[in-house]
Design a protein around this motif. Structure first.
Motif, PDB file in Angstrom:
ATOM      1  N   LEU A 112      55.456  78.185  56.837  1.00 27.26           N
ATOM      2  CA  LEU A 112      55.449  76.934  57.559  1.00 27.26           C
ATOM      3  C   LEU A 112      56.138  75.807  56.771  1.00 27.26           C
ATOM      4  N   PRO A 113      55.850  75.658  55.458  1.00 23.90           N
ATOM      5  CA  PRO A 113      56.523  74.579  54.721  1.00 23.90           C
ATOM      6  C   PRO A 113      58.049  74.741  54.685  1.00 23.90           C
ATOM      7  N   ALA A 114      58.527  75.976  54.602  1.00 20.18           N
ATOM      8  CA  ALA A 114      59.978  76.194  54.605  1.00 20.18           C
ATOM      9  C   ALA A 114      60.582  75.768  55.942  1.00 20.18           C
ATOM     10  N   ILE A 115      59.855  75.998  57.020  1.00 20.36           N
ATOM     11  CA  ILE A 115      60.321  75.573  58.342  1.00 20.36           C
ATOM     12  C   ILE A 115      60.388  74.047  58.401  1.00 20.36           C
ATOM     13  N   VAL A 116      59.403  73.394  57.814  1.00 18.46           N
ATOM     14  CA  VAL A 116      59.396  71.934  57.773  1.00 18.46           C
ATOM     15  C   VAL A 116      60.613  71.424  57.001  1.00 18.46           C
ATOM     16  N   LYS A 117      60.928  72.069  55.888  1.00 20.22           N
ATOM     17  CA  LYS A 117      62.074  71.654  55.062  1.00 20.22           C
ATOM     18  C   LYS A 117      63.378  71.793  55.848  1.00 20.22           C
ATOM     19  N   VAL A 118      63.555  72.925  56.499  1.00 17.90           N
ATOM     20  CA  VAL A 118      64.773  73.144  57.293  1.00 17.90           C
ATOM     21  C   VAL A 118      64.838  72.157  58.453  1.00 17.90           C
ATOM     22  N   THR A 119      63.727  71.934  59.110  1.00 18.65           N
ATOM     23  CA  THR A 119      63.683  70.990  60.229  1.00 18.65           C
ATOM     24  C   THR A 119      64.014  69.577  59.761  1.00 18.65           C
ATOM     25  N   ALA A 120      63.498  69.195  58.591  1.00 20.79           N
ATOM     26  CA  ALA A 120      63.796  67.864  58.046  1.00 20.79           C
ATOM     27  C   ALA A 120      65.294  67.720  57.788  1.00 20.79           C
ATOM     28  N   GLY A 121      65.912  68.763  57.260  1.00 17.42           N
ATOM     29  CA  GLY A 121      67.360  68.727  57.040  1.00 17.42           C
ATOM     30  C   GLY A 121      68.130  68.611  58.344  1.00 17.42           C
ATOM     31  N   PHE A 122      67.683  69.342  59.353  1.00 18.30           N
ATOM     32  CA  PHE A 122      68.325  69.279  60.661  1.00 18.30           C
ATOM     33  C   PHE A 122      68.197  67.883  61.260  1.00 18.30           C
ATOM     34  N   VAL A 123      66.991  67.318  61.193  1.00 23.00           N
ATOM     35  CA  VAL A 123      66.752  65.975  61.740  1.00 23.00           C
ATOM     36  C   VAL A 123      67.604  64.946  60.997  1.00 23.00           C
ATOM     37  N   ALA A 124      67.698  65.082  59.682  1.00 22.55           N
ATOM     38  CA  ALA A 124      68.530  64.157  58.900  1.00 22.55           C
ATOM     39  C   ALA A 124      69.993  64.268  59.336  1.00 22.55           C
ATOM     40  N   GLY A 125      70.466  65.495  59.546  1.00 20.52           N
ATOM     41  CA  GLY A 125      71.848  65.693  59.988  1.00 20.52           C
ATOM     42  C   GLY A 125      72.113  65.078  61.349  1.00 20.52           C
ATOM     43  N   LEU A 179      55.264  78.723  45.736  1.00 24.06           N
ATOM     44  CA  LEU A 179      54.359  78.754  46.889  1.00 24.06           C
ATOM     45  C   LEU A 179      54.814  77.857  48.027  1.00 24.06           C
ATOM     46  N   TRP A 180      55.826  77.055  47.786  1.00 24.17           N
ATOM     47  CA  TRP A 180      56.314  76.072  48.754  1.00 24.17           C
ATOM     48  C   TRP A 180      55.142  75.246  49.289  1.00 24.17           C
ATOM     49  N   THR A 181      54.424  74.630  48.360  1.00 22.90           N
ATOM     50  CA  THR A 181      53.290  73.805  48.767  1.00 22.90           C
ATOM     51  C   THR A 181      53.778  72.580  49.531  1.00 22.90           C
ATOM     52  N   SER A 182      52.874  71.970  50.264  1.00 20.82           N
ATOM     53  CA  SER A 182      53.246  70.794  51.057  1.00 20.82           C
ATOM     54  C   SER A 182      53.746  69.667  50.157  1.00 20.82           C
ATOM     55  N   THR A 183      53.179  69.535  48.969  1.00 20.33           N
ATOM     56  CA  THR A 183      53.628  68.490  48.045  1.00 20.33           C
ATOM     57  C   THR A 183      55.060  68.756  47.583  1.00 20.33           C
ATOM     58  N   PHE A 184      55.367  70.018  47.308  1.00 16.96           N
ATOM     59  CA  PHE A 184      56.726  70.385  46.898  1.00 16.96           C
ATOM     60  C   PHE A 184      57.717  70.075  48.014  1.00 16.96           C
ATOM     61  N   VAL A 185      57.364  70.438  49.237  1.00 21.70           N
ATOM     62  CA  VAL A 185      58.257  70.197  50.374  1.00 21.70           C
ATOM     63  C   VAL A 185      58.461  68.700  50.586  1.00 21.70           C
TER      64      VAL A 185
END
Length: 168
Positions: free
Chosen positions: A1-14, A54-60
């Motif tokens: 889930l955190p990796a999906i959030v990271k990718v989504t954030a990049g997409f939204v920024a783009g 672990l791709w914790t929420s804090t890391f993301v």
């Protein structure tokens, strides 16, 4: 889930950059959003660890915030100030990003699996025998990591030179 959030954030920024255009307002909004997200991550980090593996929420949160600040800075320097020096180095990573990432992970795994007669894997041996005597301690490990990254970059550069782009 955190990796999906990271990718989504990049997409939204783009999408945000494309809609707003490359101007000071868009850059300032990216900076502000990035700084707010970094502050949230640092606050949350007091209660929950930063862990890349672990791709914790804090890391993301922290990396998304840093990414937004760096994207804003990059747009300002490259697009607004029209500074093109050194940009090609980063473009190499951007043209075959997944291939370079997979290479880095697979090569690391292979180097860690190959055991020398001493019982130490090749990856550790290169660091211990070559880099640590030249640059003792954590700095030697950093130099080793940078050299490893440059090796992966070189493969990406050779792929780009031959106009060979791997799409997944």
């Amino acid at each position: 889930l955190p990796a999906i959030v990271k990718v989504t954030a990049g997409f939204v920024a783009g999408v945000f950059i494309q809609k707003k255009g490359k101007n000071y307002e868009m850059i300032s909004k990216l900076f502000m959003a990035g700084i707010v997200i970094i502050m949230i991550a640092l606050f949350w980090g007091q209660f929950f660890p930063f862990a890349k593996k672990l791709w914790t929420s804090t890391f993301v949160l922290l990396t998304v915030g840093i990414d937004l600040v760096l994207i804003g800075l990059s747009v300002y320097v490259i697009e607004i100030k029209n500074w093109k020096r050194g940009v090609h180095f980063f473009l190499v990573f951007g043209k075959n990003p997944l291939a370079i990432y997979l290479l880095s992970e697979l090569l690391l795994t292979v180097l860690q699996l190959i055991q020398l007669p001493s019982g130490i894997n090749i990856y550790k041996e290169v660091n211990d025998v070559f880099f640590q005597p030249l640059f003792p301690g954590p700095f030697g490990t950093l130099v080793f990591a940078i050299c490893y990254m440059l090796l992966c970059w070189l493969v990406g550069f050779l792929l780009e030179k031959r106009q060979f782009y791997i799409k997944f």
